[in-house]
Design a protein around this motif. Structure first.
Motif, PDB file in Angstrom:
ATOM      1  N   LEU A  83       0.828  -1.208   0.000  1.00 44.99           N
ATOM      2  CA  LEU A  83       0.000   0.000   0.000  1.00 44.99           C
ATOM      3  C   LEU A  83       0.864   1.260   0.000  1.00 44.99           C
ATOM      4  N   VAL A  84       1.933   1.242   0.783  1.00 45.17           N
ATOM      5  CA  VAL A  84       2.842   2.401   0.820  1.00 45.17           C
ATOM      6  C   VAL A  84       3.543   2.563  -0.523  1.00 45.17           C
ATOM      7  N   THR A  85       3.961   1.456  -1.127  1.00 45.13           N
ATOM      8  CA  THR A  85       4.614   1.524  -2.435  1.00 45.13           C
ATOM      9  C   THR A  85       3.655   2.083  -3.487  1.00 45.13           C
ATOM     10  N   ASN A  88       3.237   5.811  -2.876  1.00 41.02           N
ATOM     11  CA  ASN A  88       4.421   6.551  -3.314  1.00 41.02           C
ATOM     12  C   ASN A  88       4.505   6.606  -4.835  1.00 41.02           C
ATOM     13  N   ALA A  89       4.156   5.504  -5.507  1.00 41.92           N
ATOM     14  CA  ALA A  89       4.181   5.494  -6.970  1.00 41.92           C
ATOM     15  C   ALA A  89       3.117   6.443  -7.523  1.00 41.92           C
ATOM     16  N   THR A  90       1.956   6.471  -6.896  1.00 41.32           N
ATOM     17  CA  THR A  90       0.894   7.387  -7.319  1.00 41.32           C
ATOM     18  C   THR A  90       1.360   8.836  -7.204  1.00 41.32           C
ATOM     19  N   ARG A  91       1.970   9.156  -6.087  1.00 38.23           N
ATOM     20  CA  ARG A  91       2.453  10.521  -5.887  1.00 38.23           C
ATOM     21  C   ARG A  91       3.590  10.864  -6.856  1.00 38.23           C
ATOM     22  N   ALA A  92       4.407   9.869  -7.167  1.00 37.22           N
ATOM     23  CA  ALA A  92       5.489  10.107  -8.128  1.00 37.22           C
ATOM     24  C   ALA A  92       4.927  10.371  -9.520  1.00 37.22           C
ATOM     25  N   VAL A  93       3.897   9.609  -9.918  1.00 38.60           N
ATOM     26  CA  VAL A  93       3.274   9.829 -11.231  1.00 38.60           C
ATOM     27  C   VAL A  93       2.637  11.214 -11.278  1.00 38.60           C
ATOM     28  N   ILE A  94       1.955  11.599 -10.212  1.00 38.15           N
ATOM     29  CA  ILE A  94       1.338  12.935 -10.160  1.00 38.15           C
ATOM     30  C   ILE A  94       2.419  14.014 -10.250  1.00 38.15           C
ATOM     31  N   GLY A  95       3.591  13.736  -9.673  1.00 36.67           N
ATOM     32  CA  GLY A  95       4.700  14.699  -9.706  1.00 36.67           C
ATOM     33  C   GLY A  95       5.451  14.701 -11.020  1.00 36.67           C
ATOM     34  N   GLY A  96       5.065  13.851 -11.972  1.00 34.39           N
ATOM     35  CA  GLY A  96       5.699  13.860 -13.289  1.00 34.39           C
ATOM     36  C   GLY A  96       6.768  12.807 -13.473  1.00 34.39           C
ATOM     37  N   PHE A  97       6.963  11.918 -12.519  1.00 30.78           N
ATOM     38  CA  PHE A  97       7.959  10.859 -12.660  1.00 30.78           C
ATOM     39  C   PHE A  97       7.328   9.629 -13.305  1.00 30.78           C
ATOM     40  N   ASP A  98       8.180   8.793 -13.909  1.00 32.50           N
ATOM     41  CA  ASP A  98       7.684   7.567 -14.547  1.00 32.50           C
ATOM     42  C   ASP A  98       7.674   6.444 -13.514  1.00 32.50           C
ATOM     43  N   ALA A  99       6.544   6.271 -12.837  1.00 33.38           N
ATOM     44  CA  ALA A  99       6.413   5.218 -11.821  1.00 33.38           C
ATOM     45  C   ALA A  99       5.163   4.375 -12.064  1.00 33.38           C
ATOM     46  N   ALA A 100       4.662   4.390 -13.295  1.00 33.85           N
ATOM     47  CA  ALA A 100       3.435   3.651 -13.612  1.00 33.85           C
ATOM     48  C   ALA A 100       3.627   2.146 -13.437  1.00 33.85           C
ATOM     49  N   SER A 101       4.785   1.642 -13.812  1.00 37.00           N
ATOM     50  CA  SER A 101       5.018   0.192 -13.680  1.00 37.00           C
ATOM     51  C   SER A 101       5.101  -0.204 -12.201  1.00 37.00           C
ATOM     52  N   LYS A 104       1.511  -0.315 -10.940  1.00 39.47           N
ATOM     53  CA  LYS A 104       0.774  -1.511 -11.375  1.00 39.47           C
ATOM     54  C   LYS A 104       1.249  -2.757 -10.625  1.00 39.47           C
ATOM     55  N   THR A 105       2.552  -2.852 -10.445  1.00 38.69           N
ATOM     56  CA  THR A 105       3.106  -4.007  -9.733  1.00 38.69           C
ATOM     57  C   THR A 105       2.632  -4.030  -8.283  1.00 38.69           C
ATOM     58  N   SER A 106       2.729  -2.890  -7.612  1.00 40.92           N
ATOM     59  CA  SER A 106       2.299  -2.846  -6.208  1.00 40.92           C
ATOM     60  C   SER A 106       0.790  -3.009  -6.092  1.00 40.92           C
ATOM     61  N   SER A 108      -1.204  -4.883  -8.090  1.00 36.01           N
ATOM     62  CA  SER A 108      -1.559  -6.305  -8.229  1.00 36.01           C
ATOM     63  C   SER A 108      -1.085  -7.102  -7.011  1.00 36.01           C
ATOM     64  N   SER A 109       0.078  -6.747  -6.485  1.00 35.00           N
ATOM     65  CA  SER A 109       0.573  -7.423  -5.290  1.00 35.00           C
ATOM     66  C   SER A 109      -0.334  -7.140  -4.094  1.00 35.00           C
ATOM     67  N   ALA A 110      -0.784  -5.898  -3.962  1.00 35.02           N
ATOM     68  CA  ALA A 110      -1.667  -5.539  -2.842  1.00 35.02           C
ATOM     69  C   ALA A 110      -3.007  -6.254  -2.957  1.00 35.02           C
ATOM     70  N   ASP A 111      -3.509  -6.403  -4.171  1.00 38.47           N
ATOM     71  CA  ASP A 111      -4.776  -7.130  -4.345  1.00 38.47           C
ATOM     72  C   ASP A 111      -4.638  -8.571  -3.851  1.00 38.47           C
ATOM     73  N   ALA A 112      -3.517  -9.197  -4.178  1.00 38.95           N
ATOM     74  CA  ALA A 112      -3.281 -10.569  -3.700  1.00 38.95           C
ATOM     75  C   ALA A 112      -3.135 -10.591  -2.179  1.00 38.95           C
ATOM     76  N   ARG A 113      -2.474  -9.597  -1.626  1.00 38.08           N
ATOM     77  CA  ARG A 113      -2.297  -9.532  -0.171  1.00 38.08           C
ATOM     78  C   ARG A 113      -3.628  -9.276   0.547  1.00 38.08           C
ATOM     79  N   PHE A 114      -4.502  -8.488  -0.066  1.00 36.46           N
ATOM     80  CA  PHE A 114      -5.837  -8.283   0.510  1.00 36.46           C
ATOM     81  C   PHE A 114      -6.577  -9.610   0.611  1.00 36.46           C
ATOM     82  N   ALA A 115      -6.500 -10.395  -0.451  1.00 35.06           N
ATOM     83  CA  ALA A 115      -7.176 -11.704  -0.441  1.00 35.06           C
ATOM     84  C   ALA A 115      -6.586 -12.604   0.648  1.00 35.06           C
TER      85      ALA A 115
END
Length: 157
Positions: A83-85, A88-101, A104-106, A108-115
């Protein structure tokens, strides 16, 4: 001489608190006296043994709930990291950095961890009473999945 015996007998009479017990024991046979004395000594021992056993079993139950709680928390720690990752990636994308991958990785991983966490809470009968908080977190997480940049309707990551 008869008067001496009577006066001696009178001085040997039991008096006070033990009179009823002494009369009862005086009327019993030896085997019955042995049983009464044995029961008088065994009753406190059995009572104390039962109390010790009950305390032990209660402590064992508390320990099992603590172990189940730790098991649930072990499932939460990796979810928290994801969730923290994602945040942070969301905030980086909003700030103009390339953190989309990374997002997406965090995600999908968080969805599995929720389950996984949902399964742990269900299996352990929710020892920490986390179900309501978990459902609230899951609802907020699902709300961010509907947006393109990982923010919810109020702009929170």
């Amino acid at each position: 001489m008869n008067a001496k015996l009577q006066s001696g007998t009178q001085s040997a009479r039991p008096a006070g608190l033990f009179v009823p017990g002494m009369r009862m024991m005086g009327n019993l046979l030896f085997s019955a006296k042995a049983i009464v004395i044995t029961l008088a000594f065994l009753m406190p021992i059995v009572l104390l043994g039962w109390l010790v056993l009950k305390t032990f079993l209660d402590n064992q139950q508390v320990t099992q709930r603590e172990i189940d709680g730790v098991r649930v928390l072990r499932s939460f720690a990796p979810l928290n990291k994801d969730l923290v990752t994602a945040r942070n990636a969301t905030r980086a994308v909003i700030g103009g950095f390339d953190a989309a991958s990374a997002y997406k990785t965090s995600r999908s991983s968080a969805d599995a961890r929720f389950a996984n966490l949902d399964q742990e809470i269900t299996q352990t009968a929710d020892p920490l009473a986390l179900r309501a908080s978990f459902n609230e977190l899951r609802t907020a997480w699902d709300a961010t999945a509907k947006s393109a940049n990982g923010l919810d309707a109020s702009g929170q990551s």
